[in-house]
Design a protein around this motif. Structure first.
Motif, PDB file in Angstrom:
ATOM      1  N   ILE A  50     -11.809  -3.158 -12.892  1.00 11.27           N
ATOM      2  CA  ILE A  50     -12.257  -4.521 -13.242  1.00 11.27           C
ATOM      3  C   ILE A  50     -13.747  -4.666 -12.935  1.00 11.27           C
ATOM      4  CG2 ILE A  50     -12.027  -6.972 -12.673  1.00 11.27           C
ATOM      5  CD1 ILE A  50      -9.020  -6.406 -12.141  1.00 11.27           C
ATOM      6  N   THR A  51     -14.138  -4.147 -11.766  1.00 10.94           N
ATOM      7  CA  THR A  51     -15.567  -4.186 -11.378  1.00 10.94           C
ATOM      8  C   THR A  51     -16.400  -3.389 -12.359  1.00 10.94           C
ATOM      9  OG1 THR A  51     -14.946  -4.387  -9.046  1.00 10.94           O
ATOM     10  CG2 THR A  51     -17.189  -3.669  -9.530  1.00 10.94           C
ATOM     11  N   ASP A  52     -15.934  -2.197 -12.725  1.00  2.00           N
ATOM     12  CA  ASP A  52     -16.676  -1.350 -13.669  1.00  2.00           C
ATOM     13  C   ASP A  52     -16.828  -2.031 -15.021  1.00  2.00           C
ATOM     14  OD1 ASP A  52     -16.842   0.533 -11.695  1.00  2.00           O
ATOM     15  OD2 ASP A  52     -15.210   1.796 -12.470  1.00  2.00           O
ATOM     16  N   ALA A  53     -15.886  -2.907 -15.371  1.00  3.18           N
ATOM     17  CA  ALA A  53     -15.952  -3.634 -16.649  1.00  3.18           C
ATOM     18  C   ALA A  53     -16.864  -4.855 -16.567  1.00  3.18           C
ATOM     19  CB  ALA A  53     -14.555  -4.048 -17.082  1.00  3.18           C
ATOM     20  N   GLY A  54     -17.487  -5.072 -15.413  1.00  6.04           N
ATOM     21  CA  GLY A  54     -18.422  -6.193 -15.254  1.00  6.04           C
ATOM     22  C   GLY A  54     -17.769  -7.484 -14.855  1.00  6.04           C
ATOM     23  N   MET A  55     -16.528  -7.414 -14.387  1.00  5.19           N
ATOM     24  CA  MET A  55     -15.809  -8.614 -13.971  1.00  5.19           C
ATOM     25  C   MET A  55     -15.688  -8.632 -12.448  1.00  5.19           C
ATOM     26  SD  MET A  55     -15.265  -9.899 -16.928  1.00  5.19           S
ATOM     27  CE  MET A  55     -15.226  -9.358 -18.647  1.00  5.19           C
ATOM     28  N   SER A  56     -15.274  -9.799 -11.942  1.00  5.04           N
ATOM     29  CA  SER A  56     -15.098  -9.959 -10.495  1.00  5.04           C
ATOM     30  C   SER A  56     -13.609  -9.991 -10.179  1.00  5.04           C
ATOM     31  CB  SER A  56     -15.770 -11.241 -10.006  1.00  5.04           C
ATOM     32  OG  SER A  56     -17.166 -11.186 -10.241  1.00  5.04           O
ATOM     33  N   PRO A  57     -13.078  -8.925  -9.582  1.00  6.20           N
ATOM     34  CA  PRO A  57     -11.636  -8.875  -9.307  1.00  6.20           C
ATOM     35  C   PRO A  57     -11.240  -9.738  -8.110  1.00  6.20           C
ATOM     36  CG  PRO A  57     -12.689  -6.911  -8.441  1.00  6.20           C
ATOM     37  CD  PRO A  57     -13.774  -7.682  -9.158  1.00  6.20           C
ATOM     38  N   ASN A  58     -10.060 -10.294  -8.200  1.00  4.72           N
ATOM     39  CA  ASN A  58      -9.454 -10.995  -7.078  1.00  4.72           C
ATOM     40  C   ASN A  58      -8.060 -10.380  -6.914  1.00  4.72           C
ATOM     41  OD1 ASN A  58      -8.368 -12.690  -5.191  1.00  4.72           O
ATOM     42  ND2 ASN A  58      -8.534 -14.563  -6.430  1.00  4.72           N
ATOM     43  N   CYS A  59      -7.929  -9.537  -5.888  1.00  5.90           N
ATOM     44  CA  CYS A  59      -6.697  -8.751  -5.762  1.00  5.90           C
ATOM     45  C   CYS A  59      -6.046  -8.944  -4.400  1.00  5.90           C
ATOM     46  CB  CYS A  59      -6.986  -7.257  -5.954  1.00  5.90           C
ATOM     47  SG  CYS A  59      -7.698  -6.844  -7.575  1.00  5.90           S
ATOM     48  N   CYS A  65      -3.619  -8.442  -9.261  1.00  8.75           N
ATOM     49  CA  CYS A  65      -5.062  -8.509  -9.460  1.00  8.75           C
ATOM     50  C   CYS A  65      -5.314  -9.503 -10.600  1.00  8.75           C
ATOM     51  CB  CYS A  65      -5.640  -7.140  -9.857  1.00  8.75           C
ATOM     52  SG  CYS A  65      -6.161  -6.121  -8.468  1.00  8.75           S
ATOM     53  N   LYS A  66      -6.466 -10.183 -10.562  1.00  7.81           N
ATOM     54  CA  LYS A  66      -6.817 -11.090 -11.657  1.00  7.81           C
ATOM     55  C   LYS A  66      -8.328 -11.178 -11.773  1.00  7.81           C
ATOM     56  CE  LYS A  66      -6.914 -15.470  -9.095  1.00  7.81           C
ATOM     57  NZ  LYS A  66      -6.441 -16.861  -9.083  1.00  7.81           N
ATOM     58  N   PHE A  67      -8.777 -11.592 -12.950  1.00  2.46           N
ATOM     59  CA  PHE A  67     -10.213 -11.843 -13.135  1.00  2.46           C
ATOM     60  C   PHE A  67     -10.374 -12.864 -14.263  1.00  2.46           C
ATOM     61  CE2 PHE A  67      -9.241  -8.382 -16.036  1.00  2.46           C
ATOM     62  CZ  PHE A  67      -9.913  -8.733 -17.212  1.00  2.46           C
ATOM     63  N   LYS A  68     -11.494 -13.605 -14.220  1.00  2.00           N
ATOM     64  CA  LYS A  68     -11.780 -14.627 -15.232  1.00  2.00           C
ATOM     65  C   LYS A  68     -12.449 -13.979 -16.435  1.00  2.00           C
ATOM     66  CE  LYS A  68     -12.023 -18.848 -12.510  1.00  2.00           C
ATOM     67  NZ  LYS A  68     -10.887 -19.411 -13.265  1.00  2.00           N
ATOM     68  N   PHE A  69     -12.124 -14.486 -17.616  1.00  2.00           N
ATOM     69  CA  PHE A  69     -12.671 -13.966 -18.865  1.00  2.00           C
ATOM     70  C   PHE A  69     -13.425 -15.094 -19.578  1.00  2.00           C
ATOM     71  CE2 PHE A  69     -12.540 -12.935 -23.366  1.00  2.00           C
ATOM     72  CZ  PHE A  69     -12.894 -11.600 -23.386  1.00  2.00           C
ATOM     73  N   VAL A  75      -7.131 -13.293 -16.608  1.00  2.00           N
ATOM     74  CA  VAL A  75      -6.213 -12.164 -16.809  1.00  2.00           C
ATOM     75  C   VAL A  75      -5.530 -11.876 -15.471  1.00  2.00           C
ATOM     76  CG1 VAL A  75      -5.989  -9.717 -17.384  1.00  2.00           C
ATOM     77  CG2 VAL A  75      -7.595 -11.175 -18.656  1.00  2.00           C
ATOM     78  N   HIS A  76      -4.189 -11.883 -15.491  1.00  2.00           N
ATOM     79  CA  HIS A  76      -3.407 -11.595 -14.281  1.00  2.00           C
ATOM     80  C   HIS A  76      -2.634 -10.280 -14.477  1.00  2.00           C
ATOM     81  CE1 HIS A  76      -3.785 -15.704 -12.556  1.00  2.00           C
ATOM     82  NE2 HIS A  76      -3.847 -16.064 -13.844  1.00  2.00           N
ATOM     83  N   TYR A  77      -2.678  -9.424 -13.479  1.00  2.00           N
ATOM     84  CA  TYR A  77      -1.815  -8.228 -13.447  1.00  2.00           C
ATOM     85  C   TYR A  77      -0.817  -8.426 -12.297  1.00  2.00           C
ATOM     86  CZ  TYR A  77      -5.622  -6.016 -16.105  1.00  2.00           C
ATOM     87  OH  TYR A  77      -6.593  -5.714 -17.029  1.00  2.00           O
ATOM     88  N   LYS A  78       0.440  -8.556 -12.639  1.00  2.00           N
ATOM     89  CA  LYS A  78       1.471  -8.639 -11.597  1.00  2.00           C
ATOM     90  C   LYS A  78       2.017  -7.226 -11.379  1.00  2.00           C
ATOM     91  CE  LYS A  78       5.777 -10.867 -10.203  1.00  2.00           C
ATOM     92  NZ  LYS A  78       5.302 -11.084  -8.840  1.00  2.00           N
TER      93      LYS A  78
END
Length: 271
Positions: A50-59, A65-69, A75-78
């Motif tokens: 997520i970080t490599d994609a330029g997003m800020s992960p919240n895990c 894990c999730k990040f804002k788009f 986006v949520h990963y359960k």
């Protein structure tokens, strides 16, 4: 859309680990694939992807894990051991005509991130399994070698113990044989002419032995120290019993002869 929103809304009730699951937004659910043994192991790699994609992960480790788009969706990963789930949350103020495009973009990015993270996790899992297998193989090899060494050492100890027992038995037998040989008495009986007639009995060896003589014709015994000679009745039998200086005993019945001296020589242990 109403039907899917109802399904997602009912799913939200069980997703207490995922914040912002309230009103004012809609969600889409997408199943994810992970060919490894435990999808929860993707957690750390997912955060990095997520970080490599330029997003800020919240895990939360091994949970989600999730990040804002684009501030329009999340986006949520359960993370479940089996069948992990991707949830797309789209803000309610996004126009209906833009939702489809936004959903596709979010899905594409989310799946790319998941693909990279799961590939890394799967590679790491395979490496860990291979390392574990190699470690177990080395341990098994070491155990086998140790067992071989221990077995060889045990067999060598048993061989040494058996050899020692054999030597002890042989030594004991030799000592017994030597002791028996040392106590064995060899006699030599010869005859010398007796010029003055009659008969006599002489014991001449070994000096210091004590012998008792008993005639069959008379119940009279004599104890004499060697060397000695006694007059006897010709043709009579005399029982001679001697105790030698080294402790051995000898006993024999000897017949005397007319005009001869019966000479007895005794040797203990062949010496």
């Amino acid at each position: 859309m109403k039907t899917s929103l109802l399904v997602v809304a009912s799913l939200c009730v069980g997703l207490s680990a995922l914040p912002a699951c309230g009103a004012g937004s809609s969600r889409e659910k997408v199943s994810l694939a992970y060919p490894g043994s435990d999808a929860r192991d993707v957690s750390d790699h997912l955060s990095q992807a997520i970080t490599d994609a330029g997003m800020s992960p919240n895990c939360k480790d091994r949970k989600f894990c999730k990040f804002k788009f684009n501030e329009q969706g999340t986006v949520h990963y359960k993370l479940l051991k089996r069948d992990p789930v991707l949830l797309l949350e789209i803000a309610d103020d996004v126009p209906e005509e833009e939702r489809g495009k936004l959903e596709r973009e979010m899905t594409k990015l989310a799946q790319e991130i998941w693909g990279k993270a799961s590939d890394v996790a799967l590679t790491r899992e395979k490496e860990d399994k291979q390392a574990k297998a190699e470690r177990e193989a080395r341990e098994a090899e070491l155990d086998a070698e140790k067992h071989k060494v221990d077995t060889e050492a045990r067999l060598e100890l048993e061989r040494i113990a058996a050899e020692e027992r054999k030597n002890k038995e042989k030594n004991a037998a030799d000592e017994k044989s030597a002791a028996e040989a040392a106590m064995k008495v060899t006699d030599k009986i010869s005859f010398e002419a007796k010029l003055n007639g009659g008969a006599a009995l002489k014991v001449e060896q070994p000096e210091g032995a004590v012998c008792t003589t008993l005639s069959d014709n008379a119940n009279v015994s004599k104890s004499l120290e060697v060397p000695f000679q006694i007059e006897t009745t010709p043709g009579s039998f005399y029982t001679v019993e001697c105790v030698l200086p080294k402790g051995a005993t000898w006993r024999k019945k000897v017949q005397t002869k007319e005009r001869f001296v019966t000479v007895v020589s005794l040797t203990q242990g062949g010496k």
